[in-house]
Design a protein around this motif. Sequence first.
Motif: not given
Length: 142
Positions: A66-87
């Motif tokens: 149940a919490t995986c989609p929200g976690t995915r969105r959070l991690l994707a946002d952090v990765a998108a905002r941080t150069p050189g970081v991928c998910l």
Amino acid sequence: MNDPTGLIVAAVVLAAATVFGLVRARRDGRLRDGGQGDALRLSADELGAVLGERATLVQFSTALCATCPGTRRLLADVAARTPGVCLVEIDAEARLDLVRRVEVMRTPTVLVLDRAGRVVRRSSGPPTRVDVASAVELAMAD
């Protein structure tokens, strides 16, 4: 006379369950040390994806989490905002070999890898944005 044994057993079980719940709530989603030290490194081949130039966020998920989609969105946002970081997202049900190796006990489990694939932080349960950002900074500092 009434025997109080049942009442005492119920009180002990309730107290134990409360302590367990409080401990789990305190630890849930907290990013902590990688657990296996320098011994745990993951390669691009194992993950099925290229490692980030500076850091990699790995999420182990399942279809019923149940919490995986929200976690995915959070991690994707952090990765998108941080150069050189991928998910990289791993389907835990399809990759039991990797789940066992990394000792995933529940989903979501999040690993933060440095550029060499070394696990520097991990969480069981959904982490907070602040914890993820701090772990990424730590991974990039190595």
